[in-house]
Design a protein around this motif. Sequence first.
Motif, PDB file in Angstrom:
ATOM      1  N   MET A  75       0.831  -1.197   0.000  1.00 18.07           N
ATOM      2  CA  MET A  75       0.000   0.000   0.000  1.00 18.07           C
ATOM      3  C   MET A  75       0.869   1.253   0.000  1.00 18.07           C
ATOM      4  SD  MET A  75      -2.949  -1.219   2.725  1.00 18.07           S
ATOM      5  CE  MET A  75      -3.841   0.334   2.563  1.00 18.07           C
ATOM      6  N   ALA A  76       0.520   2.195  -0.863  1.00 18.08           N
ATOM      7  CA  ALA A  76       1.319   3.420  -0.971  1.00 18.08           C
ATOM      8  C   ALA A  76       1.356   4.190   0.341  1.00 18.08           C
ATOM      9  CB  ALA A  76       0.754   4.302  -2.087  1.00 18.08           C
ATOM     10  N   ARG A  77       0.238   4.193   1.073  1.00 17.82           N
ATOM     11  CA  ARG A  77       0.147   4.948   2.320  1.00 17.82           C
ATOM     12  C   ARG A  77       1.079   4.402   3.390  1.00 17.82           C
ATOM     13  NH1 ARG A  77      -3.251   4.517   6.961  1.00 17.82           N
ATOM     14  NH2 ARG A  77      -4.232   2.659   6.075  1.00 17.82           N
ATOM     15  N   THR A  78       1.386   3.118   3.337  1.00 18.27           N
ATOM     16  CA  THR A  78       2.132   2.474   4.423  1.00 18.27           C
ATOM     17  C   THR A  78       3.466   1.875   3.983  1.00 18.27           C
ATOM     18  OG1 THR A  78       0.907   0.416   4.018  1.00 18.27           O
ATOM     19  CG2 THR A  78       0.010   1.922   5.672  1.00 18.27           C
ATOM     20  N   ALA A  79       3.835   2.063   2.723  1.00 12.14           N
ATOM     21  CA  ALA A  79       5.026   1.404   2.187  1.00 12.14           C
ATOM     22  C   ALA A  79       6.319   1.849   2.862  1.00 12.14           C
ATOM     23  CB  ALA A  79       5.121   1.646   0.680  1.00 12.14           C
ATOM     24  N   ALA A  84       7.997  -2.440   6.812  1.00 14.73           N
ATOM     25  CA  ALA A  84       7.825  -2.591   5.361  1.00 14.73           C
ATOM     26  C   ALA A  84       9.126  -2.326   4.610  1.00 14.73           C
ATOM     27  CB  ALA A  84       6.722  -1.660   4.860  1.00 14.73           C
ATOM     28  N   THR A  85       9.908  -1.395   5.117  1.00 15.79           N
ATOM     29  CA  THR A  85      11.168  -1.048   4.451  1.00 15.79           C
ATOM     30  C   THR A  85      12.331  -1.893   4.936  1.00 15.79           C
ATOM     31  OG1 THR A  85      11.679   0.648   6.112  1.00 15.79           O
ATOM     32  CG2 THR A  85      10.416   1.339   4.166  1.00 15.79           C
ATOM     33  N   GLY A  86      12.148  -2.633   6.027  1.00 18.74           N
ATOM     34  CA  GLY A  86      13.239  -3.416   6.583  1.00 18.74           C
ATOM     35  C   GLY A  86      14.106  -2.648   7.567  1.00 18.74           C
ATOM     36  N   ALA A  87      13.710  -1.418   7.901  1.00 18.85           N
ATOM     37  CA  ALA A  87      14.488  -0.634   8.869  1.00 18.85           C
ATOM     38  C   ALA A  87      14.474  -1.287  10.249  1.00 18.85           C
ATOM     39  CB  ALA A  87      13.938   0.789   8.952  1.00 18.85           C
ATOM     40  N   ILE A 193     -12.389   4.805   1.006  1.00 19.22           N
ATOM     41  CA  ILE A 193     -12.797   5.176  -0.354  1.00 19.22           C
ATOM     42  C   ILE A 193     -11.608   5.765  -1.119  1.00 19.22           C
ATOM     43  CG2 ILE A 193     -14.151   6.858  -1.675  1.00 19.22           C
ATOM     44  CD1 ILE A 193     -16.440   6.407   0.271  1.00 19.22           C
ATOM     45  N   PHE A 194     -10.907   6.655  -0.450  1.00 19.77           N
ATOM     46  CA  PHE A 194      -9.771   7.311  -1.109  1.00 19.77           C
ATOM     47  C   PHE A 194      -8.637   6.322  -1.386  1.00 19.77           C
ATOM     48  CE2 PHE A 194      -5.898   9.960  -1.092  1.00 19.77           C
ATOM     49  CZ  PHE A 194      -6.231  10.848  -2.104  1.00 19.77           C
ATOM     50  N   ARG A 195      -8.469   5.347  -0.477  1.00 16.71           N
ATOM     51  CA  ARG A 195      -7.370   4.386  -0.600  1.00 16.71           C
ATOM     52  C   ARG A 195      -7.840   3.012  -1.088  1.00 16.71           C
ATOM     53  NH1 ARG A 195      -2.562   7.077  -0.635  1.00 16.71           N
ATOM     54  NH2 ARG A 195      -2.420   8.573   1.092  1.00 16.71           N
ATOM     55  N   ARG A 196      -8.970   2.951  -1.753  1.00 16.79           N
ATOM     56  CA  ARG A 196      -9.544   1.651  -2.098  1.00 16.79           C
ATOM     57  C   ARG A 196      -8.639   0.819  -3.008  1.00 16.79           C
ATOM     58  NH1 ARG A 196     -12.197   5.740  -4.553  1.00 16.79           N
ATOM     59  NH2 ARG A 196     -12.538   5.720  -6.824  1.00 16.79           N
ATOM     60  N   GLU A 197      -7.899   1.449  -3.898  1.00 20.09           N
ATOM     61  CA  GLU A 197      -7.015   0.687  -4.779  1.00 20.09           C
ATOM     62  C   GLU A 197      -5.898   0.025  -3.981  1.00 20.09           C
ATOM     63  OE1 GLU A 197      -5.654   3.138  -7.933  1.00 20.09           O
ATOM     64  OE2 GLU A 197      -7.666   3.508  -8.744  1.00 20.09           O
ATOM     65  N   ASP A 198      -5.410   0.718  -2.964  1.00 19.32           N
ATOM     66  CA  ASP A 198      -4.403   0.131  -2.076  1.00 19.32           C
ATOM     67  C   ASP A 198      -4.957  -1.105  -1.378  1.00 19.32           C
ATOM     68  OD1 ASP A 198      -2.264   1.717  -2.566  1.00 19.32           O
ATOM     69  OD2 ASP A 198      -2.415   2.932  -0.763  1.00 19.32           O
ATOM     70  N   TYR A 199      -6.168  -0.984  -0.821  1.00 20.03           N
ATOM     71  CA  TYR A 199      -6.763  -2.111  -0.108  1.00 20.03           C
ATOM     72  C   TYR A 199      -7.042  -3.276  -1.059  1.00 20.03           C
ATOM     73  CZ  TYR A 199      -7.333   0.702   4.100  1.00 20.03           C
ATOM     74  OH  TYR A 199      -7.094   1.455   5.213  1.00 20.03           O
ATOM     75  N   ALA A 200      -7.473  -2.985  -2.259  1.00 20.60           N
ATOM     76  CA  ALA A 200      -7.724  -4.049  -3.236  1.00 20.60           C
ATOM     77  C   ALA A 200      -6.428  -4.770  -3.589  1.00 20.60           C
ATOM     78  CB  ALA A 200      -8.365  -3.456  -4.495  1.00 20.60           C
ATOM     79  N   ARG A 201      -5.352  -4.003  -3.764  1.00 23.20           N
ATOM     80  CA  ARG A 201      -4.060  -4.609  -4.102  1.00 23.20           C
ATOM     81  C   ARG A 201      -3.545  -5.492  -2.961  1.00 23.20           C
ATOM     82  NH1 ARG A 201      -2.191  -0.473  -6.169  1.00 23.20           N
ATOM     83  NH2 ARG A 201      -1.286   0.509  -4.330  1.00 23.20           N
ATOM     84  N   ALA A 202      -3.840  -5.070  -1.725  1.00 20.51           N
ATOM     85  CA  ALA A 202      -3.379  -5.830  -0.557  1.00 20.51           C
ATOM     86  C   ALA A 202      -4.358  -6.936  -0.154  1.00 20.51           C
ATOM     87  CB  ALA A 202      -3.172  -4.879   0.615  1.00 20.51           C
TER      88      ALA A 202
END
Length: 310
Positions: A75-79, A84-87, A193-202
């Motif tokens: 998800m772009a919002r949480t990437a 997620a980054t391995g930090a 609603i705004f992030r629906r594509e992110d949720y669908a991808r995940a």
Amino acid sequence: MMERSSRLAQYWAVTKPRIVALIVFTAVIGMLLAVPPGAPWPWGRMLAASVGIWLAAASAAAINHLLDARIDRLMARTAERPLATGALRPPQVLVFALLLALASMAILLHWVNALCAVLTFAGLIGYAVIYTGFLKRATPQNIVIGGLAGAVPPLLGWAAVTGMQGEWDWAHALLLVLIIFVWTPPHFWALAIFRREDYARALVPMLPVTHGVTYTRWQILLYTVLLVVASVLPWVAHMSGLFYLGGALVLGAVFLWHAWRLLDPPDEFFAMRTFRYSIVYLMALFAFLLLDHWLLPLLTPTALEFVPQP
């Protein structure tokens, strides 16, 4: 030194500080409303409860990061989250979350009371395990059912101050829980609603993904109507006065306008504007409730008779 500072920033990020701040704010409102007007504030217990609740919420947030690491990468919002980054590595976050939870329980049990500790622990499990680990991936009603865990902070604050010994403690505290519980779906679905594509991808079955945006918009409007009704209940129960009622109705009218406008929004970003207003709404609503509780008796002494004493 820079590396240490960066590592601390990563650990701070997994506690979701902005969300935790809102949780602690609503818990503190519960504490302040539990104190009768004119009575001294139990500052020591309130401070200990605030720290304990903050640590528990931060622990739940860290566990959320841990369980959602796969989703966050998609998800772009949480990437850019630390896992997620391995930090940070999962064992590091797990130990951190457990230490936060243990510190929370120690503080609440020693300096507050057992009931507040038990309720706080139940909220932690509800959000970190039941919602994040199961409901989030199991049903589009995830945020409705799981929203109960996020609605309990005012109850925790009230329990910290009174131990729920007063005649009206449970009724009044649960009114605050009800308001947040009904507020959660329109708040979160606007973001979804705004992030629906992110949720669908995940592959997260959020309502806009499973039932479509139009259906979700109508659900937001329905829950906003229920929220306005719920926000009036403190006045109906003589928990607050006309000052709060007026503020609640104005705030509710603006929220209803956002929900109605969202049915045919002027642009795609309007869902995020609705989401952001929902945060302002909740903070302002509780601020009105607090001002009414403490200022009204000073301005109109007869109002004290409407405030049940513990």
